[in-house]
Design an enzyme around this catalytic site. Structure first.
Site, PDB file in Angstrom:
ATOM      1  N   TYR A 158       7.312   0.469  -4.026  1.00 27.51           N
ATOM      2  CA  TYR A 158       5.765   1.088  -3.381  1.00 27.51           C
ATOM      3  C   TYR A 158       5.951  -0.545  -3.220  1.00 27.51           C
ATOM      4  O   TYR A 158       6.045  -2.377  -3.387  1.00 27.51           O
ATOM      5  CB  TYR A 158       5.690   1.148  -4.554  1.00 27.51           C
ATOM      6  CG  TYR A 158       5.457   0.404  -6.121  1.00 27.51           C
ATOM      7  CD1 TYR A 158       4.563  -0.347  -6.464  1.00 27.51           C
ATOM      8  CD2 TYR A 158       6.592   0.725  -7.133  1.00 27.51           C
ATOM      9  CE1 TYR A 158       4.454  -1.303  -7.902  1.00 27.51           C
ATOM     10  CE2 TYR A 158       6.534  -0.649  -8.580  1.00 27.51           C
ATOM     11  CZ  TYR A 158       6.124  -1.261  -8.946  1.00 27.51           C
ATOM     12  OH  TYR A 158       5.349  -1.929  -9.621  1.00 27.51           O
ATOM     13  N   CYS A 159       4.469  -1.189  -2.942  1.00 31.49           N
ATOM     14  CA  CYS A 159       3.078  -2.187  -2.524  1.00 31.49           C
ATOM     15  C   CYS A 159       2.064  -1.918  -3.410  1.00 31.49           C
ATOM     16  O   CYS A 159       2.344  -0.933  -4.434  1.00 31.49           O
ATOM     17  CB  CYS A 159       3.680  -2.599  -1.405  1.00 31.49           C
ATOM     18  SG  CYS A 159       2.385  -1.695  -0.263  1.00 31.49           S
ATOM     19  N   PHE A 160       0.862  -2.560  -3.726  1.00 36.63           N
ATOM     20  CA  PHE A 160      -0.534  -1.809  -3.785  1.00 36.63           C
ATOM     21  C   PHE A 160      -0.994  -0.458  -3.587  1.00 36.63           C
ATOM     22  O   PHE A 160      -1.572  -0.048  -4.780  1.00 36.63           O
ATOM     23  CB  PHE A 160      -1.267  -3.535  -3.026  1.00 36.63           C
ATOM     24  CG  PHE A 160      -2.773  -2.894  -4.527  1.00 36.63           C
ATOM     25  CD1 PHE A 160      -2.674  -3.189  -5.531  1.00 36.63           C
ATOM     26  CD2 PHE A 160      -4.353  -2.583  -3.682  1.00 36.63           C
ATOM     27  CE1 PHE A 160      -4.140  -3.488  -6.422  1.00 36.63           C
ATOM     28  CE2 PHE A 160      -4.734  -2.654  -4.168  1.00 36.63           C
ATOM     29  CZ  PHE A 160      -5.008  -2.525  -5.639  1.00 36.63           C
TER      30      PHE A 160
ATOM     31  N   SER B 189       4.887  -1.673   1.807  1.00 37.06           N
ATOM     32  CA  SER B 189       6.231  -0.675   1.489  1.00 37.06           C
ATOM     33  C   SER B 189       6.483   0.015   2.692  1.00 37.06           C
ATOM     34  O   SER B 189       7.687   0.201   2.941  1.00 37.06           O
ATOM     35  CB  SER B 189       5.144   1.286   0.816  1.00 37.06           C
ATOM     36  OG  SER B 189       4.795   0.172  -0.120  1.00 37.06           O
TER      37      SER B 189
END
Length: 364
Positions: free
Chosen positions: A94-96, A102
């Site tokens: 995951y990213c933000f 992502s």
């Protein structure tokens, strides 16, 4: 091929390993347990791409990102990601927000023949989920508070309960001016996330959840207001111990058992501990008053010398008794006056331990 997921509840209930693609500066501000920070962009690259995005838009930022991702950089990133995938084949990334970073990582892995799913909505969605769950569980879970003056052994009793959440353990701090454990405390967001996950797990089964009575701050970690309100209003179990018994327990925990933390001190463990104790006493100097502080500091130095010379911690006992009666007990009594919950049991440390054991086996 496993699919992307938005089942945040399952991720946290099963302690699913996750690969955090955010930059280190983001990760250090707040993250989740069972995650590893394996960023697509380092802090400097993230800063440059962010400025380009504001100046020229998304496409220009993407192009800059690929320019910064040299062959060596891509090789390093892919090596770290492949290692994570091999160790955690059932994990996620995951990213933000579950967006560009992502999906870029997914594409890079796909080009290497690896399909690895992402968490939809990313960190932000999972963080919001945990905040909502924290609010819900603090309002709905039946909490029972183990309360008592400093040194009553509340944490020990908490571990006797069938279902409990150890807030001091999560905060890695004992909650007083002398409460450092030698471990770094988590960031505030990490603390909140861990508390929410523990309550989420406890909520999967019926029954009361025991929690130690805490003030607003545990070291530098602040209780979420909704949790502090729940603790204030919940039923209590009162632990009643003599001043001397409490002082002896404190000396055991904060002196005898703490010496091992100072095995690597430049001086002796006793001298390292003694220096920390004097620094901690200095934190409450204003509350004690100048004259009384100097008297207690001299008493502390005498106890420190006795520990260094003979290994005996007995000289700390009268000092701790004085601190309890002159400082800690009055503060705690004031806080107790604001408590709203009924007292469901009252007794000594041993009696409360027996009562908690009976709660585990109510038929006996």
């Amino acid at each position: 091929m496993r699919q992307n997921t938005a089942d945040y509840r399952r991720l946290f209930l099963t302690d699913t390993p996750m690969m955090d693609m955010r930059a280190p500066v983001e990760y250090n501000r707040g993250a989740f347990p069972h995650t590893e920070n394996l960023p697509l962009l380092d802090d400097r690259q993230r800063e440059l791409v962010g400025k380009e995005y504001k100046r020229s838009g998304q496409q220009a930022a993407i192009e800059l990102g690929w320019k910064l991702a040299t062959a060596d950089v891509r090789a390093q990133r892919l090596a770290a990601w492949k290692d994570f995938v091999q160790r955690h084949p059932d994990g996620y990334l995951y990213c933000f927000r579950g967006g560009l970073r992502s999906r870029t990582a997914q594409q890079m892995l796909h080009a290497e023949g690896i399909d690895y799913p992402l968490v939809e909505g990313g960190y932000k969605a999972m963080r919001n989920f945990l905040l909502e769950e924290l609010d819900t569980h603090c309002r709905q879970l039946p909490l029972v508070v183990i309360a008592g003056h400093t040194g009553s052994g509340k944490t020990e009793l908490l571990h006797c309960a069938a279902r409990a959440i150890d807030l001091e353990g999560i905060a890695r701090h004992r909650g007083s001016s002398f409460g450092r454990t030698g471990q770094p405390q988590p960031a505030q967001i990490d603390f909140e996330n861990r508390v929410s996950i523990e309550l989420l797990k406890l909520a999967q089964h019926p029954g009361p959840v025991f929690v130690e009575d805490e003030s607003r701050l545990i070291g530098r970690c602040a209780l979420p207001p909704v949790l502090q309100q729940a603790i204030t209003a919940s039923p209590r179990v009162m632990v009643e111990e003599s001043v001397e018994a409490r002082a002896r327990r404190i000396v055991r925990d904060y002196v005898a058992d703490a010496l091992a933390r100072f095995g690597d001190a430049e001086t002796s463990p006793a001298e390292g501990l003694g220096e920390e104790l004097r620094n901690n006493l200095g934190r409450i100097q204003k509350r004690l008053g100048g004259l009384r502080y100097r008297e207690l500091d001299e008493q502390l130095q005498t106890a420190n010398r006795e520990l260094a010379q003979s290994g005996s911690a007995d000289a700390y006992i009268p000092l701790v008794m004085a601190l309890l009666t002159e400082y800690y007990d009055g503060t705690y009594d004031y806080l107790m006056e604001k408590r709203e919950g009924e007292v469901v049991f009252r007794g000594s440390h041993a009696e409360v331990a027996e009562w908690l054991s009976e709660q585990k086996n109510p038929s006996t």
